[in-house]
Design a protein around this motif. Sequence first.
Motif, PDB file in Angstrom:
ATOM      1  N   LEU A 187      78.419  16.854 -39.295  1.00 39.33           N
ATOM      2  CA  LEU A 187      78.042  15.538 -38.794  1.00 39.33           C
ATOM      3  C   LEU A 187      79.081  15.102 -37.775  1.00 39.33           C
ATOM      4  CD1 LEU A 187      76.353  12.945 -38.875  1.00 39.33           C
ATOM      5  CD2 LEU A 187      77.783  12.183 -40.774  1.00 39.33           C
ATOM      6  N   THR A 188      78.630  14.817 -36.559  1.00 41.18           N
ATOM      7  CA  THR A 188      79.507  14.330 -35.499  1.00 41.18           C
ATOM      8  C   THR A 188      79.087  12.914 -35.161  1.00 41.18           C
ATOM      9  OG1 THR A 188      79.753  16.555 -34.594  1.00 41.18           O
ATOM     10  CG2 THR A 188      80.302  14.723 -33.130  1.00 41.18           C
ATOM     11  N   GLN A 189      80.069  12.015 -35.146  1.00 44.53           N
ATOM     12  CA  GLN A 189      79.808  10.627 -34.788  1.00 44.53           C
ATOM     13  C   GLN A 189      80.555  10.324 -33.502  1.00 44.53           C
ATOM     14  OE1 GLN A 189      81.408   9.213 -38.529  1.00 44.53           O
ATOM     15  NE2 GLN A 189      79.375   8.510 -39.139  1.00 44.53           N
ATOM     16  N   MET A 190      79.818   9.817 -32.520  1.00 43.11           N
ATOM     17  CA  MET A 190      80.407   9.414 -31.243  1.00 43.11           C
ATOM     18  C   MET A 190      80.189   7.909 -31.114  1.00 43.11           C
ATOM     19  SD  MET A 190      79.014  12.467 -28.738  1.00 43.11           S
ATOM     20  CE  MET A 190      79.847  11.805 -27.301  1.00 43.11           C
ATOM     21  N   GLU A 191      81.277   7.146 -31.159  1.00 43.85           N
ATOM     22  CA  GLU A 191      81.153   5.692 -31.089  1.00 43.85           C
ATOM     23  C   GLU A 191      81.955   5.171 -29.905  1.00 43.85           C
ATOM     24  OE1 GLU A 191      81.889   1.804 -33.900  1.00 43.85           O
ATOM     25  OE2 GLU A 191      81.539   3.749 -34.835  1.00 43.85           O
ATOM     26  N   PHE A 192      81.275   4.398 -29.057  1.00 45.88           N
ATOM     27  CA  PHE A 192      81.915   3.868 -27.861  1.00 45.88           C
ATOM     28  C   PHE A 192      82.783   2.672 -28.211  1.00 45.88           C
ATOM     29  CE2 PHE A 192      81.776   1.085 -24.035  1.00 45.88           C
ATOM     30  CZ  PHE A 192      82.535   1.892 -23.211  1.00 45.88           C
ATOM     31  N   ASP A 193      84.031   2.687 -27.713  1.00 45.50           N
ATOM     32  CA  ASP A 193      84.958   1.570 -27.876  1.00 45.50           C
ATOM     33  C   ASP A 193      85.111   0.908 -26.508  1.00 45.50           C
ATOM     34  OD1 ASP A 193      86.969  -0.236 -28.354  1.00 45.50           O
ATOM     35  OD2 ASP A 193      88.493   1.261 -28.832  1.00 45.50           O
ATOM     36  N   PRO A 194      84.513  -0.286 -26.318  1.00 40.61           N
ATOM     37  CA  PRO A 194      84.565  -0.924 -24.996  1.00 40.61           C
ATOM     38  C   PRO A 194      85.978  -1.309 -24.552  1.00 40.61           C
ATOM     39  CG  PRO A 194      83.467  -2.357 -26.600  1.00 40.61           C
ATOM     40  CD  PRO A 194      83.748  -1.050 -27.284  1.00 40.61           C
ATOM     41  N   LYS A 195      86.884  -1.572 -25.497  1.00 45.24           N
ATOM     42  CA  LYS A 195      88.256  -1.941 -25.127  1.00 45.24           C
ATOM     43  C   LYS A 195      88.961  -0.790 -24.418  1.00 45.24           C
ATOM     44  CE  LYS A 195      89.392  -5.380 -28.621  1.00 45.24           C
ATOM     45  NZ  LYS A 195      90.252  -5.663 -29.778  1.00 45.24           N
ATOM     46  N   SER A 196      88.883   0.390 -25.005  1.00 44.97           N
ATOM     47  CA  SER A 196      89.581   1.542 -24.431  1.00 44.97           C
ATOM     48  C   SER A 196      88.708   2.333 -23.463  1.00 44.97           C
ATOM     49  CB  SER A 196      90.070   2.474 -25.546  1.00 44.97           C
ATOM     50  OG  SER A 196      88.973   3.007 -26.260  1.00 44.97           O
ATOM     51  N   GLN A 197      87.418   1.961 -23.369  1.00 44.65           N
ATOM     52  CA  GLN A 197      86.474   2.677 -22.512  1.00 44.65           C
ATOM     53  C   GLN A 197      86.426   4.168 -22.865  1.00 44.65           C
ATOM     54  OE1 GLN A 197      84.448   1.128 -19.607  1.00 44.65           O
ATOM     55  NE2 GLN A 197      84.748  -0.225 -21.347  1.00 44.65           N
ATOM     56  N   THR A 198      86.420   4.438 -24.174  1.00 45.54           N
ATOM     57  CA  THR A 198      86.343   5.818 -24.649  1.00 45.54           C
ATOM     58  C   THR A 198      85.314   5.938 -25.767  1.00 45.54           C
ATOM     59  OG1 THR A 198      88.049   5.483 -26.340  1.00 45.54           O
ATOM     60  CG2 THR A 198      88.791   6.284 -24.184  1.00 45.54           C
ATOM     61  N   PHE A 199      84.842   7.148 -25.933  1.00 43.63           N
ATOM     62  CA  PHE A 199      84.081   7.487 -27.126  1.00 43.63           C
ATOM     63  C   PHE A 199      85.082   8.014 -28.139  1.00 43.63           C
ATOM     64  CE2 PHE A 199      80.061   7.542 -24.754  1.00 43.63           C
ATOM     65  CZ  PHE A 199      79.213   7.013 -25.707  1.00 43.63           C
ATOM     66  N   GLU A 200      85.073   7.428 -29.316  1.00 41.95           N
ATOM     67  CA  GLU A 200      85.864   7.946 -30.431  1.00 41.95           C
ATOM     68  C   GLU A 200      84.937   8.890 -31.182  1.00 41.95           C
ATOM     69  OE1 GLU A 200      86.966   4.298 -32.358  1.00 41.95           O
ATOM     70  OE2 GLU A 200      88.589   3.939 -30.912  1.00 41.95           O
ATOM     71  N   ILE A 201      85.351  10.134 -31.298  1.00 45.47           N
ATOM     72  CA  ILE A 201      84.491  11.174 -31.850  1.00 45.47           C
ATOM     73  C   ILE A 201      85.088  11.682 -33.156  1.00 45.47           C
ATOM     74  CG2 ILE A 201      83.438  13.430 -31.421  1.00 45.47           C
ATOM     75  CD1 ILE A 201      83.874  12.801 -28.366  1.00 45.47           C
ATOM     76  N   SER A 202      84.262  11.713 -34.195  1.00 43.43           N
ATOM     77  CA  SER A 202      84.663  12.229 -35.507  1.00 43.43           C
ATOM     78  C   SER A 202      83.689  13.333 -35.891  1.00 43.43           C
ATOM     79  CB  SER A 202      84.592  11.136 -36.572  1.00 43.43           C
ATOM     80  OG  SER A 202      85.334  10.012 -36.196  1.00 43.43           O
ATOM     81  N   VAL A 203      84.228  14.479 -36.263  1.00 44.24           N
ATOM     82  CA  VAL A 203      83.399  15.617 -36.672  1.00 44.24           C
ATOM     83  C   VAL A 203      83.716  15.905 -38.131  1.00 44.24           C
ATOM     84  CG1 VAL A 203      82.777  18.025 -36.210  1.00 44.24           C
ATOM     85  CG2 VAL A 203      83.559  16.550 -34.329  1.00 44.24           C
ATOM     86  N   ARG A 204      82.694  15.843 -38.998  1.00 46.23           N
ATOM     87  CA  ARG A 204      82.887  16.110 -40.428  1.00 46.23           C
ATOM     88  C   ARG A 204      82.251  17.450 -40.766  1.00 46.23           C
ATOM     89  NH1 ARG A 204      80.799  15.080 -45.821  1.00 46.23           N
ATOM     90  NH2 ARG A 204      82.513  14.422 -47.152  1.00 46.23           N
ATOM     91  N   VAL A 205      83.057  18.331 -41.349  1.00 44.02           N
ATOM     92  CA  VAL A 205      82.588  19.671 -41.714  1.00 44.02           C
ATOM     93  C   VAL A 205      83.061  19.992 -43.129  1.00 44.02           C
ATOM     94  CG1 VAL A 205      82.538  20.544 -39.343  1.00 44.02           C
ATOM     95  CG2 VAL A 205      84.632  20.770 -40.687  1.00 44.02           C
ATOM     96  N   PHE A 206      82.337  20.864 -43.808  1.00 43.63           N
ATOM     97  CA  PHE A 206      82.774  21.328 -45.114  1.00 43.63           C
ATOM     98  C   PHE A 206      83.988  22.224 -44.927  1.00 43.63           C
ATOM     99  CE2 PHE A 206      78.281  20.491 -46.295  1.00 43.63           C
ATOM    100  CZ  PHE A 206      78.515  19.643 -47.369  1.00 43.63           C
ATOM    101  N   THR A 207      84.986  22.043 -45.774  1.00 41.26           N
ATOM    102  CA  THR A 207      86.235  22.795 -45.664  1.00 41.26           C
ATOM    103  C   THR A 207      85.999  24.300 -45.765  1.00 41.26           C
ATOM    104  OG1 THR A 207      87.527  20.947 -46.534  1.00 41.26           O
ATOM    105  CG2 THR A 207      88.533  23.140 -46.686  1.00 41.26           C
ATOM    106  N   ASP A 208      85.175  24.748 -46.718  1.00 43.20           N
ATOM    107  CA  ASP A 208      84.984  26.195 -46.881  1.00 43.20           C
ATOM    108  C   ASP A 208      84.330  26.822 -45.651  1.00 43.20           C
ATOM    109  OD1 ASP A 208      82.581  24.881 -47.571  1.00 43.20           O
ATOM    110  OD2 ASP A 208      81.994  26.444 -48.984  1.00 43.20           O
ATOM    111  N   ASP A 209      83.377  26.128 -45.035  1.00 38.80           N
ATOM    112  CA  ASP A 209      82.757  26.640 -43.810  1.00 38.80           C
ATOM    113  C   ASP A 209      83.780  26.692 -42.677  1.00 38.80           C
ATOM    114  OD1 ASP A 209      80.359  26.694 -45.184  1.00 38.80           O
ATOM    115  OD2 ASP A 209      79.548  24.898 -44.230  1.00 38.80           O
ATOM    116  N   PHE A 210      84.590  25.644 -42.593  1.00 39.20           N
ATOM    117  CA  PHE A 210      85.595  25.567 -41.530  1.00 39.20           C
ATOM    118  C   PHE A 210      86.634  26.670 -41.695  1.00 39.20           C
ATOM    119  CE2 PHE A 210      88.332  22.329 -38.982  1.00 39.20           C
ATOM    120  CZ  PHE A 210      87.905  22.892 -37.792  1.00 39.20           C
TER     121      PHE A 210
END
Length: 161
Positions: free
Chosen positions: A24-47
């Motif tokens: 699961l990847t979440q891309m959320e725009f932060d208007p203050k910093s003018q960036t997308f904050e991106i979080s990628v969640r993966v299962f540890t064993d797969d990673f």
Amino acid sequence: MFIVHCLLFILFSCFTFHPFHTSLTQMEFDPKSQTFEISVRVFTDDFETALTKENGGKPLHLNLGQKQDKLVEQYVRKHFAVAGADRKPIPVTYVGYEQEADAQWVYLEMPYAGKSQNVFIKQDLFIDLFADQVNLVTIQLNQVKKTVVFRNNQPVQAVTL
């Protein structure tokens, strides 16, 4: 479909063994910093399986207290990218990663001017390892939220931000 995937992801994230392969990847725009904050969640064993392969077959374990930022960044950069309509890569900054139960969160940032544009997103984490791999990318920009599903036959998709 998205809700079903998320519920299954949450339900099975409590177990070390899981019968499906997803991220699961979440891309959320932060208007203050003018960036997308991106979080990628993966299962540890797969990673760990993917990183071991990336590491020339030398076994790698993320939960032993030794940070593996260089290898994690290298792998994520190889399998997650965003490019403009002209197919030029948009720079993504690796921030780090952390463990949560049986999952890993990888954090990235990407500049974004806030103007509507077409981009190409590549999200093919683990697709070379698991035929049933599904990678969900949720994009939140202002009040608009959209989800894009990446599979073996669709590792790159065009998205309008």
